[in-house]
Scaffold this motif. Structure first.
Motif, mmCIF file in Angstrom:
data_model
loop_
_atom_site.group_PDB
_atom_site.id
_atom_site.type_symbol
_atom_site.label_atom_id
_atom_site.label_comp_id
_atom_site.label_asym_id
_atom_site.label_seq_id
_atom_site.Cartn_x
_atom_site.Cartn_y
_atom_site.Cartn_z
ATOM 1 N N THR A 221 0.831 -1.210 0.000
ATOM 2 C CA THR A 221 0.000 0.000 0.000
ATOM 3 C C THR A 221 0.860 1.253 0.000
ATOM 4 O O THR A 221 0.604 2.208 -0.751
ATOM 5 N N ALA A 222 1.895 1.279 0.828
ATOM 6 C CA ALA A 222 2.777 2.446 0.905
ATOM 7 C C ALA A 222 3.468 2.706 -0.425
ATOM 8 O O ALA A 222 3.611 3.866 -0.858
ATOM 9 N N MET A 223 3.896 1.623 -1.125
ATOM 10 C CA MET A 223 4.555 1.798 -2.413
ATOM 11 C C MET A 223 3.587 2.259 -3.489
ATOM 12 O O MET A 223 3.968 2.989 -4.410
ATOM 13 N N LYS A 224 2.336 1.834 -3.396
ATOM 14 C CA LYS A 224 1.330 2.340 -4.330
ATOM 15 C C LYS A 224 1.083 3.829 -4.099
ATOM 16 O O LYS A 224 0.979 4.616 -5.046
ATOM 17 N N GLU A 225 0.995 4.212 -2.833
ATOM 18 C CA GLU A 225 0.657 5.596 -2.490
ATOM 19 C C GLU A 225 1.772 6.569 -2.826
ATOM 20 O O GLU A 225 1.501 7.709 -3.226
ATOM 21 N N ASP A 226 3.040 6.143 -2.680
ATOM 22 C CA ASP A 226 4.134 7.084 -2.964
ATOM 23 C C ASP A 226 4.626 7.004 -4.406
ATOM 24 O O ASP A 226 5.547 7.724 -4.804
ATOM 25 N N GLY A 227 4.000 6.147 -5.212
ATOM 26 C CA GLY A 227 4.339 6.063 -6.628
ATOM 27 C C GLY A 227 5.530 5.183 -6.957
ATOM 28 O O GLY A 227 5.831 4.959 -8.136
ATOM 29 N N SER A 228 6.216 4.643 -5.948
ATOM 30 C CA SER A 228 7.424 3.859 -6.219
ATOM 31 C C SER A 228 7.113 2.523 -6.885
ATOM 32 O O SER A 228 7.937 1.995 -7.648
ATOM 33 N N LEU A 229 5.942 1.957 -6.619
ATOM 34 C CA LEU A 229 5.584 0.698 -7.274
ATOM 35 C C LEU A 229 5.359 0.914 -8.767
ATOM 36 O O LEU A 229 5.822 0.126 -9.603
ATOM 37 N N ASN A 230 4.676 1.995 -9.124
ATOM 38 C CA ASN A 230 4.488 2.306 -10.551
ATOM 39 C C ASN A 230 5.822 2.528 -11.255
ATOM 40 O O ASN A 230 6.017 2.107 -12.403
ATOM 41 N N GLU A 231 6.755 3.198 -10.578
ATOM 42 C CA GLU A 231 8.073 3.425 -11.173
ATOM 43 C C GLU A 231 8.801 2.111 -11.412
ATOM 44 O O GLU A 231 9.481 1.931 -12.427
ATOM 45 N N MET A 232 8.646 1.183 -10.492
ATOM 46 C CA MET A 232 9.290 -0.121 -10.643
ATOM 47 C C MET A 232 8.646 -0.905 -11.788
ATOM 48 O O MET A 232 9.330 -1.601 -12.552
ATOM 49 N N LEU A 233 7.325 -0.811 -11.909
ATOM 50 C CA LEU A 233 6.632 -1.471 -13.024
ATOM 51 C C LEU A 233 7.120 -0.929 -14.363
ATOM 52 O O LEU A 233 7.370 -1.690 -15.308
ATOM 53 N N LYS A 234 7.292 0.385 -14.457
ATOM 54 C CA LYS A 234 7.774 0.988 -15.705
ATOM 55 C C LYS A 234 9.214 0.566 -15.995
ATOM 56 O O LYS A 234 9.583 0.342 -17.159
ATOM 57 N N LYS A 235 10.025 0.443 -14.961
ATOM 58 C CA LYS A 235 11.418 0.037 -15.140
ATOM 59 C C LYS A 235 11.509 -1.354 -15.760
ATOM 60 O O LYS A 235 12.294 -1.575 -16.688
#
Length: 245
Positions: A221-235
């Motif tokens: 949840t924290a990674m979704k909220e701070d955008g870091s999960l999306n950045e990892m998906l794009k990477k």
């Protein structure tokens, strides 16, 4: 003195138990790039799920180690406590939830796809290769096609290339680089390059490990909220990959 020694031993045992509970063994296949694979240079598990899993463990304040296990026994070995989680590109579905529990998805509902040597391959009456014990294999079995199952994803693609199967059905993110790098040998089957299955990919845990599930859910949840999960998906999956809103 004896009571003091017993108390000290009990305290040491308690401390050891606490450490063991904070050391989480992360089970993965190590054969499904870009989700997970073995890095040729280091010999270690690598990929999207390795990077994500390490970050989730850091946020949850857990010490994690990685365990490689073949796909066809990955759930039984979790249930048997040979490791504590599964991070192996595993789609959440009702059948699996009867045996294990899942965290919330750490990918959106990513599509599957059919690839073949010809865009008009017969995927309804022909032979379709899929990895055993996957939602893709279940889908093929119910589609009317003849299912040809293999233990590893590489074998499914090889079956198409050597003429054993008319098409392969797998996660599109797994097949995409193979299609793009095949110089036209592999192509998407017309109308079947985006097939939605499952509820998204999540981390599998034993039914009894509710506290561990809560810790990982909070970290996701924290990674979704701070955008870091999306950045990892794009990477790992490209700028055009499906993201969390």
């Amino acid at each position: 003195m004896k009571k003091l020694m017993l108390a000290a031993a009990a305290l040491a045992l308690t401390a050891g138990m606490g450490l063991a509970q904070d050391t989480v063994r992360m089970g993965t296949e190590g054969a499904y790039p870009p989700y997970n694979f073995i890095n040729d240079q280091t010999g270690e598990v690598d990929g999207f799920e390795r990077e994500l899993g390490d970050e989730l463990c850091k946020r949850a304040e857990l010490t994690c180690t990685w365990v490689k296990n073949d796909w066809d026994s990955i759930i039984p070995n979790l249930v048997s406590s040979n490791y504590d989680t599964i991070m192996a590109g595993m789609n959440i579905n009702e059948e699996r939830k009867k045996v294990i529990q899942f965290t919330q998805p750490y990918t959106p509902g990513l599509p599957s796809a059919y690839a073949a040597l010809a865009a008009d391959a017969d995927i309804k009456g022909g032979v379709v290769a899929a990895q055993t014990s996957t939602i893709q294999a279940s889908h093929v079995a119910e589609s009317g096609a003849t299912l040809m199952e293999f233990a590893t994803p590489d074998e499914t693609v090889a079956a198409v290339r050597n003429g054993e199967a008319d098409a392969v059905f797998a996660d599109k993110d797994y097949l995409k680089p193979l299609v793009e790098q095949s110089n036209g040998e592999l192509v998407w089957v017309d109308g079947f390059d985006t097939v939605k299955l499952g509820e998204g990919i999540g981390m599998g845990l034993r039914q009894s490990d509710n506290e561990l599930k809560e810790k990982f859910d909070a970290a996701i949840t924290a990674m979704k909220e701070d955008g870091s999960l999306n950045e990892m998906l794009k990477k790992w999956f490209g700028e055009d990959s499906q993201l969390f809103e």
